[in-house]
Design an enzyme around this catalytic site. Sequence first.
Site, PDB file in Angstrom:
ATOM      1  N   GLU A  76     142.720  -5.261  40.146  1.00  0.00           N
ATOM      2  CA  GLU A  76     143.668  -6.316  40.429  1.00  0.00           C
ATOM      3  C   GLU A  76     143.515  -7.511  39.487  1.00  0.00           C
ATOM      4  O   GLU A  76     144.499  -8.057  39.013  1.00  0.00           O
ATOM      5  CB  GLU A  76     143.525  -6.783  41.879  1.00  0.00           C
ATOM      6  CG  GLU A  76     144.521  -7.876  42.197  1.00  0.00           C
ATOM      7  CD  GLU A  76     144.886  -7.903  43.658  1.00  0.00           C
ATOM      8  OE1 GLU A  76     144.034  -7.494  44.465  1.00  0.00           O
ATOM      9  OE2 GLU A  76     146.003  -8.328  43.973  1.00  0.00           O
ATOM     10  N   ASP A  77     142.287  -7.894  39.207  1.00  0.00           N
ATOM     11  CA  ASP A  77     142.069  -9.167  38.509  1.00  0.00           C
ATOM     12  C   ASP A  77     141.722  -9.035  37.032  1.00  0.00           C
ATOM     13  O   ASP A  77     141.562 -10.036  36.346  1.00  0.00           O
ATOM     14  CB  ASP A  77     140.938  -9.962  39.195  1.00  0.00           C
ATOM     15  CG  ASP A  77     141.298 -10.308  40.626  1.00  0.00           C
ATOM     16  OD1 ASP A  77     142.503 -10.277  40.935  1.00  0.00           O
ATOM     17  OD2 ASP A  77     140.387 -10.598  41.416  1.00  0.00           O
TER      18      ASP A  77
END
Length: 748
Positions: A76-77
């Site tokens: 996600e990051d």
Amino acid sequence: MIRQYELIEKVRAYNPKADVGLINRAYVYSMKAHGNQKRASGQPYLVHPLAVAGILADLQLDDASIAVGLLHDTLEDTLSTYDEIKGLFGQEVADLTEGVTKLSKISFEDKAVEQAENFRKLLLAMSKDIRVLLIKLADRVHNMRTLGAFSNEQKKRRIARETMDIYAQLADRIGLHALKAELEDLAFQILEPDEYTAITRRMADWREQDDLVGRVTAVLKDELTKAGIKAEVSGREKAIYSIYTKMVRKSLAFDQLTDIVAYRIVTDTKRECYEVLGMLHDRFKAIPGRFKDYISAPKPNGYQSLHTSVVGPFGNRMEVQIRTREMHEIAENGVAAHWLYKPAEGTNVKAEETQLAARPAHDSRSSPYRWLKSLVEQLQGVDDPAEFYENAKLELFSDNVFAFTPKGDVVQLPRGATPLDFAYAVHSNLGNKTVSAKVNGSVVPLRRVLENGDMVEIVTSPHQHPNPGWREFVVSSRARAAINRFLRQQERVEQVRLGREILEKAARRDGWSWTEKEFAKIVTKLPVQQVESVEDAFAALGQGRLFPRQVMEIMAPELAQPLSPAKAADKAAEKAVERMAKRKAEESAGRIVDEAVGLEGITPGMSVHFAKCCSPLPGEDIVGIIATGKGINIHMRTCKNLEQFVDQPDRWLPVRWSSTAEHGDLRQFICRLRFHVKNDPGALALITSTIANADANIIEIATENRNLDSTSIRCEMEIKSKEHLNKLIQHLSGLKVMLRVEKIYGWS
Ligand code: MN
């Protein structure tokens, strides 16, 4: 803050064979991927995945889960991809990481339908591999522990609310009690800071007062030694939030709480648990109504223990929990403890199934996956996400009732469950064929609410089938889904029959003919969606989604002229004719008797309601009113409320009681009476026993008015028929104390 080598040591302590290389590689990868990212606190981002992996190690999870703990935020990051993780760490780790990432994107703050859909996604993700949820929960715990660093008050509250409402409940449900308590306390601190501080202070004062816990523990140890039982004793304070909810729920002040500390006695064997219980009840005064045996009837999440409350050695009321070491493990770490005994391929629902099959039946009841499995089964049958969410929430967050089969097997049901829910919980075929039920030996209405410990016997008939009225009183989503499934199938059979008839009539009228074989060849060419077979096509015709003319245009194109505007009007008229044909067919079907409801003139499968305003009984003159939504309302022909339908003759449906209903062979109906009674002592007892002797069940009885010498009492009861009611009124009128009996229409 946990460090990499500490994490490895922790994992090795419970899993000497752990793949340390995998964990180290995951650590290095995560460190590189997150680079110089910082958390809200200003700390390097890597602190977070390390802490999450540490929490997972506390739960003693396998090395793949620990690795995913380290990797869980990379997809996600950072710039990482699924394929990259799969290439480096393998399919299992990649799938788990992706599962956790998907879960993180689910938000519960949206509108009801989105929320429902998200909840469904969450359950689906979890059901594929329960480790996804375990990792997500560990992630949430660490985020909650460090939420203080956030400055956005609104966002903090939103996260805390979601933690309280969803994640704490899920943790509880899979038996992670310590984790649930921590999540609740952390969320509570943000949602109700004043209350949190007040209780924390009181706890600190209370702890300092005297060493009650130490003294009680010493006495208990002494007593156990005297009785020759080997066991460990400890006292543990309740979590802040659970103290708070208890104070609110029972309106108690802090000083009135008797169970701030729960004492726990852990033994080696199940037999010793009961020996300890015997010793406690022998030595101390037991507080009535507080004993619970979760060993023979485990909680849905697999929790097992004996609970009792006694007046302790210093006059203190105290709760004691008694369990074996293994039960203790499961009580603390729930699903994670079960997980230790997982089959080689990992803990997914499929693996659990094989496990269930291999284990003796009584064991499978305590499986933490049981509820998850049944939720997933229901996922398949429900089209409407909002309905599913409501059902699932009900199952997930409400208490349970335990009832027994005649053989003594425990059946676990949501609170409010009826014998019908019970039947469906045992098997959907049993539910579908249920005619009546006995609870603790006596026949009860199917809508009777079951209580803990009830022994339920289901009476079936091969001719029985579910009726829509059942949906009004079943509470388990399993029963509701099974009933809906049956009704949908039945509706489909009816639509197919109707569609075939419509097509036959239309072809005859227009002078062409068809065979099923020919029809089958062209069904996919029909201008209508979701039609793949002849049956589908008939159903579409029956539903009015498809018209015979459209079939003719393909099967007999020479007869189907292109439409001029004038012909278009004809076509509209034709459609009206088809609709009429459909209604006629429905009417002819309507002569069927629906034995389950006890009415003639109702197509089985139609939803029937008995109007509350007049509560008609079998034998009374009735009429059906087609409701604006769905289904038929049955009124007495004399009901005042019928006046409003006088100018809508097409909504009236002629119906009659079937002969079995009139003889009271079918089921019970609601009836309300008012008694005017002399104020004699024992009058009420006389009336209730007369009603009971006449084989009617009182549902509610209440005094309305009391004058100098008479009282009026209203009573709601279950009656079999008009005949039955007349007999009862005869008996009641014969009583000396009875001045008058009247039937009440409407119930205010
Ligand atoms: Mn995270």
